[in-house]
Design an enzyme around this catalytic site. Structure first.
Site, mmCIF file in Angstrom:
data_model
loop_
_atom_site.group_PDB
_atom_site.id
_atom_site.type_symbol
_atom_site.label_atom_id
_atom_site.label_comp_id
_atom_site.label_asym_id
_atom_site.label_seq_id
_atom_site.Cartn_x
_atom_site.Cartn_y
_atom_site.Cartn_z
ATOM 1 N N GLU A 1 -15.807 -10.580 41.404
ATOM 2 C CA GLU A 1 -15.693 -9.357 40.488
ATOM 3 C C GLU A 1 -13.723 -9.272 40.533
ATOM 4 O OE1 GLU A 1 -17.067 -5.426 41.558
ATOM 5 O OE2 GLU A 1 -16.566 -4.764 39.355
ATOM 6 N N CYS B 1 -19.079 -3.318 38.963
ATOM 7 C CA CYS B 1 -18.949 -2.087 38.034
ATOM 8 C C CYS B 1 -18.139 -2.715 36.595
ATOM 9 C CB CYS B 1 -18.071 -1.140 38.706
ATOM 10 S SG CYS B 1 -19.395 -0.329 39.661
ATOM 11 N N ASN C 1 -26.007 -3.806 35.739
ATOM 12 C CA ASN C 1 -25.562 -3.808 37.439
ATOM 13 C C ASN C 1 -25.981 -2.368 38.037
ATOM 14 O OD1 ASN C 1 -23.768 -4.771 39.459
ATOM 15 N ND2 ASN C 1 -22.559 -2.804 38.584
ATOM 16 N N GLU C 2 -27.020 -2.325 38.814
ATOM 17 C CA GLU C 2 -27.232 -1.245 39.761
ATOM 18 C C GLU C 2 -27.292 -0.087 39.005
ATOM 19 O OE1 GLU C 2 -24.261 -1.322 42.992
ATOM 20 O OE2 GLU C 2 -23.267 0.225 42.178
#
Ligand code: AHR
Length: 823
Positions: free
Chosen positions: A220, A422, A552-553
């Protein structure tokens, strides 16, 4: 078994509460603390007589607002709770101090709460009539709890409701204490402990197939992992697109001139955007000089590191605006202004042109700067000023920093997840990562704000990610947003914002098409629309994409569910061979985990991405986490995990806890198909998140102790798991849980690999019954990583041993040992 034991233990410990003479019913008061604007969540107190109130736990929040940005926006204001004819508890609260947006959640038992939904106003929450909500809201009253006046709702409930709340809070306290165990208390905890003896008897007849993709990496762009990091570009703000909004206007120096300055006197440096190189890249610099010698200087990312004798590719887009067309000198200069390299590019014309040259460094320097020497009395426009070492990883153009990329390749990852985290789903709708903005010529890519508080050029884009995967033999694993941004997004001036600002449903077709186009871009022939762009970028052969993550989560809200389902069904229908990976929230339990799994199971999603950052002792006490998973259900991708101690080091203690978990993942390699530690990279002085696996600055790289654990598992993976029976000289659970092992075999090379962790302060002597393997004269390499639990700079040591030396082997206190046995 260990989890069941834990619950049993808790039930024994807390089975009866302090109330000797249990009443049939009592009053509960539900409220959120006005003092912290409800950040500690929904609290309860109970009373027999409505006079004397007993708080449940000390500020234990049974539901916490998950709306908006961490800290500033996750508030629960004036919650009101009611029980309705549908046998559910409903809780509604305000998100701010204006009477505007509200949050809603429900529960059957006040213990398990459904994922939250957010509404622009109470009226928009259509489940209840405004009259009903107003009536329930009007039941709020003030009570003094622990000396503070709190506003909330009183309800009469059966005692078992309250005892359930008390048990939940006590179990939570018990778990925090257990999972809070660290090696700091080992001297006391294990005082007088004798060296452990254990006998391990492998049972090769019971071998099972496990995933051959287990060990991968999570990449990331956090901590300057991409620009200024893995992406080898040496010029900072090469496109003059840095914007104050990258840092939410908190840093006045962070603007389109960031990292640039003038040398000499009398020149003017302005930013213009009327005639850009490309509309996606609107800013460029205009440099107007007078009589003297002047230059424009770029400081790089904390300086530019150059090595004597190395060649650097320089390029820029340039246009003369004054009619004067003279060659431009390009120099690398040292801290004192000394020249380290010099070259020139030909005279610019009146139209944008990309000009190139090569600089050869005469000296090694860490803090060099790039200077473009300007001609007197001229006006030129420049953009996309670039400097790349020719020695990138695998000598790729627009490539990756060789040493950093090699340190990732050395992990031997079977897959690479990108672009986050994120970053994939972004901070608000406008910040969602769109892969199409990151391919094609660099000047046509769309740079954007990085939600970690800086800028992404998109120079390291989808082509480069896929190329890197191919270069290191790893499967590409792109993760796209599920049509919603991060639930921790700020409101950004939207009336609702947060995750609720999902892509409007009437724009979802276009978004879904983007996801389908990604698969065509990666796998389609060079004759297809999107495959032809990949071919034009230099890769006519497909990239052989097999996996794609969606989400994503995320919070498993209605907004998410609706959009995820649309994307999932479309991808599944058009590309049934692609394995789609769903998402189950940011924790190992809770509403998003449970509802994420339910949704995936209902839809038949083949794999689910789980995330958890937990204390080391969580790994010690949850080795059976996956043993209970349904083998016929979706597979697991453990996409983000790490052991976090309070001060967040990456030391031997956290590394060994992760090693314990990895042995459990290998044992469960029939259900856990992939796993990636997170985050991967962090640049010195630009680190937003700790711990990370690899730290670096412009010239050096530090592989952490946790890195070596990942590497030893990556380099010593197998595709068969061999079960074993174990006998211990000490059956204390706290002792047994700190020793773990796994035995795997590589079915191609027939090598047997035994990994052993000892997280005890005493040695463990392990007798290995090797007879069942019938080795005659195998080659055995033993690798050991050991030290004090708080040590950070440990490296593994390898030795060659013979078979008799491993029949009984001593595992040093706080150590990880790998035996690789080649028949
Ligand atoms: O790994 C760092 C962050 O942790 C990721 O961006 C996010 O997915 C998680 O919360």
């Amino acid at each position: 078994m260990k989890r069941i034991f834990l619950l049993f233990l808790a039930a024994v410990l807390f089975g009866s509460t302090c109330v000797a003479d249990e009443p049939d019913s009592v009053y509960i008061f539900s409220y959120a603390r006005a003092q912290d604007e409800g950040r500690s969540g929904l609290l309860f107190a109970w009373s027999r007589d409505q006079q004397n109130w007993h708080p449940v736990g000390n500020g234990f929040g049974f539901v916490k607002s998950d709306y908006g940005r961490w800290g500033s926006e996750k508030r629960m204001i004036r919650p009101f709770l009611f029980y309705d004819a549908d046998d559910l508890w409903h809780c509604i609260w305000n998100l701010d101090n204006k009477e505007g947006a509200v949050a809603y959640t429900s529960s059957k038992d006040l213990l398990y709460w459904m994922p939250q939904s957010y509404f622009i106003s109470q009226k928009a929450l259509k489940r209840f009539t405004p009259e009903k909500m107003n009536a329930e809201r009007s039941r709020q009253q003030q009570i003094v709890i622990a000396g503070a006046a709190e506003t909330g709702v009183i309800k009469k409930v059966p005692w078992n409701i309250v005892s359930g709340l008390i048990k939940k809070e006590q179990l939570s306290g018990y778990r925090s204490r257990l999972w809070g165990e660290t090696t700091k208390e080992d001297a006391r905890r294990f005082a007088g402990l004798k060296p452990l003896k254990l006998v391990i008897s492998p049972e090769p007849a019971g071998a099972k197939k496990i995933s051959n993709l287990l060990m991968g990496v999570f990449f990331e762009d956090i901590n300057y992992a991409a620009d200024g990091g893995l992406y080898a570009e040496l010029i900072q703000n090469r496109d003059f697109e840095y914007a104050p909004s990258d840092k939410e206007n908190r840093d006045p120096a962070w603007n389109s001139k960031k990292a640039w300055s003038l040398s000499g006197n009398g020149a003017e440096f302005t930013i213009d955007s009327v005639h850009p190189v490309h509309p996606n890249n609107k800013n460029y610099a205009v440099l107007k000089t007078a009589g003297g010698q002047t230059g424009v200087i770029n400081e790089g990312f904390d300086g530019i590191a150059v090595t004597a004798g190395e060649r650097y590719d320089f390029s820029l887009f340039v246009r003369s605006m004054s009619g004067k067309k003279k060659a431009l000198a390009i120099r690398l200069i040292g801290r004192q202004g000394e020249e380290l390299a010099a070259a020139s590019v030909k005279e610019p014309t009146g139209e944008w042109q990309q000009l190139r040259t090569v600089l050869i460094a005469r000296k090694t320097a860490a803090g060099a700067r790039l200077e473009i020497v300007l001609q007197p009395e001229s006006v030129i426009a420049i953009d996309m000023v670039s400097l790349f070492p020719q020695k990138t990883f695998r000598a790729r153009k627009n490539g990756l920093r060789a040493d950093l990329a090699a340190s990732i390749a050395d992990l031997h990852p079977r897959f690479v997840r990108f672009p986050g985290g994120c970053v994939a789903h972004g901070d608000g709708l406008e910040n969602i990562y769109h892969w199409k903005n990151t391919i094609g010529p660099l000047e046509a890519r769309k740079p954007q704000r990085n939600l970690w508080g800086y800028h992404q050029t998109a120079g390291l884009g989808y082509f480069e990610y896929f190329q890197f995967c191919e270069d290191i033999g790893a499967a590409p694993l792109p993760v796209v947003a599920a049509g919603v941004p991060c639930q921790n997004s700020a409101r950004h001036g939207h009336p609702l914002g947060g995750q609720q600002g999902g892509i409007p449903l009437d724009e979802m077709d276009r978004y879904i098409q983007d996801v389908l186009d990604l698969i065509e871009w990666a796998n389609g022939s060079a004759q297809t629309k999107w495959g032809s762009l990949r071919a034009a970028a230099g890769h006519p052969e497909p990239f052989n994409l097999k996996y794609i993550g969606i989400g994503n989560e995320d919070l498993i809200s209605e907004v998410f569910t609706e959009r995820f389902t649309l994307i999932y069904k479309a991808v599944k229908e058009k590309y049934p061979a692609i394995t789609i990976i769903g998402t189950a929230g940011p924790f190992f339990e809770g509403a998003d985990y449970t509802e994420g799994w339910k949704l995936a199971t209902k839809l038949g999603v083949p794999m689910i991405d789980e995330h958890y950052y937990v204390p080391p002792a969580w790994f010690i006490y949850n080795q059976d986490f996956y043993d209970k998973y349904d083998r016929a259900g979706p597979r697991v991708y453990l996409g983000e995990y790490a052991a976090h101690l309070p001060d967040r080091p990456n030391n031997l203690e956290t590394a060994l806890a992760e090693a314990i978990h990895l042995t459990a993942l290998e044992r469960n390699g029939d259900v856990v198909h992939m796993a990636s530690y997170a985050p991967l990279l962090a640049k010195e002085n630009h680190t937003q998140w700790n711990p990370d696996l690899i730290y670096f600055n412009n010239t050096t790289i530090k592989r952490t102790t946790g890195y070596y654990i990942q590497q030893l598992f990556g380099q010593n993976a197998g595709d068969e798991y061999i079960p074993a029976k174990a006998m211990y000289s000490d059956n204390n659970e706290k002792v047994k849980n700190r020793v773990a092992w796994s035995i795997v075999r590589n079915s191609h090379t027939k090598e047997l690999i035994i990994k052993m962790v000892n997280l005890l302060p005493v040695p463990a002597t392990l007798s290995l019954d090797m007879d069942s393997f019938r080795f005659s004269n195998p080659t055995i390499i033993k690798t050991v990583l050991k030290g004090r639990p708080d040590e950070k700079d440990l490296v593994p040591v390898q030795t060659a041993v013979v078979i008799n030396e491993i029949r009984t082997i001593e595992l040093a206190p706080y150590s990880f040992t790998v035996l690789r046995i080649k028949p």
